[in-house]
Design a protein around this motif. Structure first.
Motif, PDB file in Angstrom:
ATOM      1  N   UNK A 125       0.810  -1.225   0.000  1.00  0.00           N
ATOM      2  CA  UNK A 125       0.000   0.000   0.000  1.00  0.00           C
ATOM      3  C   UNK A 125       0.840   1.271   0.000  1.00  0.00           C
ATOM      4  N   UNK A 126       2.037   1.216  -0.578  1.00  0.00           N
ATOM      5  CA  UNK A 126       2.827   2.432  -0.743  1.00  0.00           C
ATOM      6  C   UNK A 126       2.048   3.407  -1.617  1.00  0.00           C
ATOM      7  N   UNK A 127       1.989   4.658  -1.195  1.00  0.00           N
ATOM      8  CA  UNK A 127       1.128   5.639  -1.849  1.00  0.00           C
ATOM      9  C   UNK A 127       1.804   6.318  -3.033  1.00  0.00           C
ATOM     10  N   UNK A 128       1.103   6.355  -4.134  1.00  0.00           N
ATOM     11  CA  UNK A 128       1.505   7.146  -5.294  1.00  0.00           C
ATOM     12  C   UNK A 128       0.709   8.448  -5.281  1.00  0.00           C
ATOM     13  N   UNK A 129       1.090   9.365  -6.156  1.00  0.00           N
ATOM     14  CA  UNK A 129       0.355  10.630  -6.235  1.00  0.00           C
ATOM     15  C   UNK A 129      -1.086  10.390  -6.686  1.00  0.00           C
ATOM     16  N   UNK A 130      -1.291   9.396  -7.553  1.00  0.00           N
ATOM     17  CA  UNK A 130      -2.655   9.067  -7.972  1.00  0.00           C
ATOM     18  C   UNK A 130      -3.479   8.546  -6.803  1.00  0.00           C
ATOM     19  N   UNK A 131      -2.849   7.797  -5.905  1.00  0.00           N
ATOM     20  CA  UNK A 131      -3.567   7.310  -4.726  1.00  0.00           C
ATOM     21  C   UNK A 131      -3.932   8.452  -3.783  1.00  0.00           C
ATOM     22  N   UNK A 132      -3.068   9.451  -3.691  1.00  0.00           N
ATOM     23  CA  UNK A 132      -3.419  10.637  -2.901  1.00  0.00           C
ATOM     24  C   UNK A 132      -4.669  11.306  -3.470  1.00  0.00           C
ATOM     25  N   UNK A 133      -4.754  11.386  -4.786  1.00  0.00           N
ATOM     26  CA  UNK A 133      -5.954  11.945  -5.409  1.00  0.00           C
ATOM     27  C   UNK A 133      -7.180  11.112  -5.049  1.00  0.00           C
ATOM     28  N   UNK A 134      -7.022   9.788  -5.042  1.00  0.00           N
ATOM     29  CA  UNK A 134      -8.131   8.914  -4.666  1.00  0.00           C
ATOM     30  C   UNK A 134      -8.566   9.117  -3.231  1.00  0.00           C
ATOM     31  N   UNK A 135      -7.616   9.301  -2.329  1.00  0.00           N
ATOM     32  CA  UNK A 135      -7.945   9.543  -0.926  1.00  0.00           C
ATOM     33  C   UNK A 135      -8.651  10.888  -0.746  1.00  0.00           C
ATOM     34  N   UNK A 136      -8.185  11.893  -1.461  1.00  0.00           N
ATOM     35  CA  UNK A 136      -8.850  13.206  -1.396  1.00  0.00           C
ATOM     36  C   UNK A 136     -10.284  13.103  -1.879  1.00  0.00           C
ATOM     37  N   UNK A 137     -10.491  12.415  -2.981  1.00  0.00           N
ATOM     38  CA  UNK A 137     -11.842  12.250  -3.518  1.00  0.00           C
ATOM     39  C   UNK A 137     -12.738  11.521  -2.523  1.00  0.00           C
ATOM     40  N   UNK A 138     -12.185  10.523  -1.832  1.00  0.00           N
ATOM     41  CA  UNK A 138     -12.973   9.771  -0.851  1.00  0.00           C
ATOM     42  C   UNK A 138     -13.401  10.656   0.307  1.00  0.00           C
ATOM     43  N   UNK A 139     -12.479  11.469   0.822  1.00  0.00           N
ATOM     44  CA  UNK A 139     -12.821  12.356   1.939  1.00  0.00           C
ATOM     45  C   UNK A 139     -13.834  13.415   1.515  1.00  0.00           C
ATOM     46  N   UNK A 140     -13.683  13.928   0.317  1.00  0.00           N
ATOM     47  CA  UNK A 140     -14.636  14.934  -0.169  1.00  0.00           C
ATOM     48  C   UNK A 140     -16.007  14.307  -0.401  1.00  0.00           C
ATOM     49  N   UNK A 141     -16.036  13.081  -0.875  1.00  0.00           N
ATOM     50  CA  UNK A 141     -17.294  12.344  -1.009  1.00  0.00           C
ATOM     51  C   UNK A 141     -17.972  12.214   0.356  1.00  0.00           C
ATOM     52  N   UNK A 142     -17.173  11.870   1.356  1.00  0.00           N
ATOM     53  CA  UNK A 142     -17.715  11.699   2.704  1.00  0.00           C
ATOM     54  C   UNK A 142     -18.268  13.007   3.258  1.00  0.00           C
TER      55      UNK A 142
END
Length: 247
Positions: free
Chosen positions: A25-42
């Protein structure tokens, strides 16, 4: 989301799962975008009362993907990492984490923004920034000392030693050490919170964090500036080269 960041809503809890298991689960920049989208969805979805961040029962997050990050030239407000960290530090709903296996670098510092953290026996926490020629990030230069005290924060950040779940519990980094399925334990706890009055939860969280909210946002920005400078320096390049040679 992305291929490696998945979301699922269950009982008022948005489960945000890191699923890049072959890379721990090492984070890439694309994964950071995915995490941001998840928090904003929430934030925008009234059906979401609580968020649970998790990996699986073997791995939480081994930090940043160094190969991906070697190409990083900027950590401005519009960069994937800063967008995530800004969203994280300002996130209003309860945020929980369920940790198993390695929680390295951002895998540990993200926990400083979580309201409750459960960890499986055998979990390992580590902040190896200095050894990689880098500095603290995600506001940890401020928030870690507030959580575990200045002396221990100095030790964790300067030496980069690894610590067990039991040590993390004794220092106050996490709330509970569990045997067995830590994700199930985290979900059960998140569902309990989801049954409580949402406005009261959010208001209490805001009041708890208000005294150092602005300081935390400033620390994130200050760290990002120094992180990029160090990332492009000779010490970091040599440390990362040595890391890949050992691997």
């Amino acid at each position: 989301m992305t291929d490696f960041v998945k979301t699922a809503l269950e009982g008022g809890v948005l489960k945000v799962s890191l699923e890049r298991f072959d890379k721990k689960n090492a984070l890439t920049q694309a994964m950071y975008d995915g995490l941001t989208a998840a928090l904003r969805q929430a934030e925008s979805d009234q059906a979401v009362k609580v968020v649970l961040l998790q990996g699986n029962d073997q791995v939480f997050c081994a930090g940043n993907d160094l190969e991906d990050f070697l190409s990083l030239k900027d950590l401005g407000e519009d960069s994937p990492i800063l967008r995530f960290l800004t969203t994280l530090v300002r996130f209003k709903k309860p945020l929980l984490a369920a940790v198993a296996g390695p929680a390295v670098g951002i895998g540990t510092t993200v926990l400083l923004h979580c309201d409750l953290v459960v960890a499986q026996t055998g979990s390992r926490f580590q902040l190896p920034f200095v050894a990689l020629g880098l500095c603290a990030e995600a506001g940890s230069s401020l928030l870690l000392a507030k959580r575990i005290g200045q002396a221990k924060a100095n030790e964790w950040l300067l030496t980069g030693k690894a610590y067990s779940a039991e040590e993390a519990l004794s220092q106050g980094l996490i709330n509970q050490v569990v045997e067995g399925d830590v994700c199930a334990t985290g979900l059960a706890l998140a569902k309990q919170l989801a049954q409580l009055p949402s406005d009261a939860l959010a208001t209490t969280k805001a009041l708890i964090r208000a005294p150092y909210q602005k300081e935390a946002e400033k620390a994130i920005a200050d760290e990002a500036r120094e992180f990029v400078r160090l990332l492009q320096g000779d010490e970091c390049k040599a440390a990362v080269k040595a890391f890949f040679t050992r691997r």
